[in-house]
Design a protein around this motif. Structure first.
Motif, PDB file in Angstrom:
ATOM      1  N   LEU A   1       0.909  -1.154  -0.083  1.00 29.09           N
ATOM      2  CA  LEU A   1      -0.064  -0.005  -0.084  1.00 29.09           C
ATOM      3  C   LEU A   1       1.038   1.242   0.013  1.00 29.09           C
ATOM      4  O   LEU A   1       1.685   1.502   0.839  1.00 29.09           O
ATOM      5  N   ALA A   2       0.920   1.894  -1.127  1.00 26.39           N
ATOM      6  CA  ALA A   2       1.932   2.967  -1.148  1.00 26.39           C
ATOM      7  C   ALA A   2       1.228   4.404  -1.498  1.00 26.39           C
ATOM      8  O   ALA A   2       0.151   4.388  -2.336  1.00 26.39           O
ATOM      9  N   GLY A   3       1.601   5.354  -0.794  1.00 26.25           N
ATOM     10  CA  GLY A   3       0.904   6.619  -0.609  1.00 26.25           C
ATOM     11  C   GLY A   3       1.965   7.620  -1.526  1.00 26.25           C
ATOM     12  O   GLY A   3       3.083   7.712  -1.045  1.00 26.25           O
ATOM     13  N   ASN A   4       1.321   8.135  -2.518  1.00 21.89           N
ATOM     14  CA  ASN A   4       2.210   9.230  -3.234  1.00 21.89           C
ATOM     15  C   ASN A   4       1.750  10.638  -2.940  1.00 21.89           C
ATOM     16  O   ASN A   4       0.666  11.023  -3.304  1.00 21.89           O
ATOM     17  N   TRP A   5       2.600  11.289  -2.065  1.00 20.22           N
ATOM     18  CA  TRP A   5       2.174  12.514  -1.712  1.00 20.22           C
ATOM     19  C   TRP A   5       2.271  13.664  -2.739  1.00 20.22           C
ATOM     20  O   TRP A   5       1.891  14.839  -2.538  1.00 20.22           O
ATOM     21  N   LYS A   6       3.032  13.463  -3.824  1.00 21.59           N
ATOM     22  CA  LYS A   6       2.985  14.498  -4.973  1.00 21.59           C
ATOM     23  C   LYS A   6       3.630  15.760  -4.334  1.00 21.59           C
ATOM     24  O   LYS A   6       4.551  15.742  -3.452  1.00 21.59           O
ATOM     25  N   MET A   7       3.269  16.741  -4.921  1.00 23.87           N
ATOM     26  CA  MET A   7       3.751  18.232  -4.253  1.00 23.87           C
ATOM     27  C   MET A   7       2.952  18.844  -3.431  1.00 23.87           C
ATOM     28  O   MET A   7       2.329  19.956  -3.601  1.00 23.87           O
TER      29      MET A   7
ATOM     30  N   GLY B   1      -4.786  11.173  -3.680  1.00 27.81           N
ATOM     31  CA  GLY B   1      -5.461  12.049  -2.827  1.00 27.81           C
ATOM     32  C   GLY B   1      -5.592  11.274  -1.387  1.00 27.81           C
ATOM     33  O   GLY B   1      -5.676  11.904  -0.465  1.00 27.81           O
ATOM     34  N   ALA B   2      -6.099  10.160  -1.465  1.00 28.55           N
ATOM     35  CA  ALA B   2      -6.549   9.555   0.052  1.00 28.55           C
ATOM     36  C   ALA B   2      -5.348   8.955   0.853  1.00 28.55           C
ATOM     37  O   ALA B   2      -5.545   8.711   1.984  1.00 28.55           O
TER      38      ALA B   2
ATOM     39  N   TYR C   1      -2.771  -1.266  -8.271  1.00 28.45           N
ATOM     40  CA  TYR C   1      -3.510  -0.509  -9.024  1.00 28.45           C
ATOM     41  C   TYR C   1      -3.548   0.883  -8.598  1.00 28.45           C
ATOM     42  O   TYR C   1      -3.156   1.135  -7.292  1.00 28.45           O
ATOM     43  N   GLY C   2      -3.861   2.008  -9.253  1.00 29.51           N
ATOM     44  CA  GLY C   2      -3.785   3.122  -8.741  1.00 29.51           C
ATOM     45  C   GLY C   2      -4.990   4.113  -9.708  1.00 29.51           C
ATOM     46  O   GLY C   2      -5.129   3.896 -10.962  1.00 29.51           O
ATOM     47  N   GLY C   3      -5.459   5.345  -9.037  1.00 23.58           N
ATOM     48  CA  GLY C   3      -6.289   6.009  -9.622  1.00 23.58           C
ATOM     49  C   GLY C   3      -7.517   5.901  -8.888  1.00 23.58           C
ATOM     50  O   GLY C   3      -8.224   5.124  -8.799  1.00 23.58           O
ATOM     51  N   SER C   4      -7.593   7.111  -8.159  1.00 22.78           N
ATOM     52  CA  SER C   4      -8.648   7.233  -7.167  1.00 22.78           C
ATOM     53  C   SER C   4      -9.137   5.990  -6.294  1.00 22.78           C
ATOM     54  O   SER C   4     -10.167   5.949  -6.033  1.00 22.78           O
ATOM     55  N   VAL C   5      -8.029   5.566  -5.603  1.00 21.83           N
ATOM     56  CA  VAL C   5      -8.165   4.600  -4.450  1.00 21.83           C
ATOM     57  C   VAL C   5      -8.702   5.228  -3.194  1.00 21.83           C
ATOM     58  O   VAL C   5      -8.056   6.298  -3.019  1.00 21.83           O
ATOM     59  N   ASN C   6      -9.662   4.737  -2.620  1.00 23.92           N
ATOM     60  CA  ASN C   6     -10.203   5.294  -1.448  1.00 23.92           C
ATOM     61  C   ASN C   6     -10.792   4.305  -0.380  1.00 23.92           C
ATOM     62  O   ASN C   6     -10.806   3.279  -0.766  1.00 23.92           O
ATOM     63  N   PRO C   7     -11.239   4.664   0.940  1.00 19.55           N
ATOM     64  CA  PRO C   7     -11.473   3.807   1.741  1.00 19.55           C
ATOM     65  C   PRO C   7     -12.758   2.966   1.270  1.00 19.55           C
ATOM     66  O   PRO C   7     -12.947   2.057   1.722  1.00 19.55           O
TER      67      PRO C   7
END
Ligand code: PGA
Length: 252
Positions: free
Chosen positions: A7-13, A236-237, A211-217
């Protein structure tokens, strides 16, 4: 073949320094007692040293959001693999859709970055994904196969085995639209078949595909219920500790 979910969080800028440090501390809390899954965060470059101090001695993995293929030299604006490693990172996101579409990175450049990452023992997450136009024109498999084969160009099986893939349909990133679990299932199975043809079946079975793209709870449980989905790359999440906590604790 069992593949440990990532489970990877991409915090971006995003985030100010103190917010990044607080979020990292919250992720550490979330991971207490967690078994059988890996958790990673990718802060902005400037925040990596401070976040690394928070993560030190914990199981939470640290990643860069990009890197240069060369170890040092005249590459204004770039950050090298050894710099990332020295700062405490063990992974690096490469070929993210924003790198491809906002900054014009192509497969050849991404492949150079990826080989540079492997050469300094960073685990690359190679991102792939089709645009909405490509999906509507029925070019999805052709596009993804090209991105995958060119992205992994020149790698031997041992190197390819160290890569993590992330399928992120461009139209699903930051839009609230996700590929349904069935769509993601079809693509992940396709990517494994390309890996099996190019390398070998055992490798295709052992490489993790996120998988990535608007993954959320709300959608994490149904995505992770798919046997071919080995984790999530979350934008975002991942910026809110409660929602990332829920994602980390997906129902298995
Ligand atoms: P998102 O971003 O979760 O905000 O859609 C995902 C990503 O860009 O990796």
């Amino acid at each position: 073949m069992s593949r440990t979910p990532l489970l990877a969080g991409n915090w971006k800028m995003n985030l100010a320094l103190d917010e990044a440090v607080q979020l990292a501390a919250a992720v550490v809390e979330s991971c207490r007692g967690l078994a059988g899954r890996e958790v990673m965060v990718a802060p902005a470059f400037l925040h990596i040293p401070a976040v690394a101090r928070v993560l030190q001695g914990t199981s939470v993995l640290l990643a860069g959001q990009n890197m240069c293929w060369e170890k040092r030299g005249a590459f204004t604006g770039e950050v090298s693999g050894p710099m990332l490693k020295e700062a405490g990172a063990s992974m690096v996101i490469l070929g993210h859709s924003e790198r491809r579409h906002v900054f014009g990175e192509d497969d050849e450049l991404i492949n150079r970055r990826l080989r540079g990452a492997l050469a300094c023992d960073l685990t690359p997450i190679l991102c792939l994904g089709e645009t909405l136009e490509e999906r509507e024109a029925d070019q999805i498999f052709e596009v993804l196969e090209g991105q995958l084969l060119r992205g992994l160009g020149g790698l031997d099986p041992e190197e390819a085995n160290r890569v993590v893939l992330a399928y992120e349909p461009v139209w699903a990133i930051g839009t609230g639209r996700t590929a349904g679990p069935e769509q993601a299932r079809e693509v992940h199975a396709f990517l494994r078949s390309v890996l099996a043809d190019r390398f070998e079946k055992t490798l295709a079975e052992s490489v993790r595909i996120l998988y990535g793209g608007s993954v959320n709870p709300e959608n994490i449980d149904s995505l992770m219920a798919e046997p071919d989905i080995d984790g999530a790359l979350v934008g975002g999440a991942a910026l809110k500790s409660e929602s990332f906590d829920r994602i980390i604790h997906f129902a298995s």
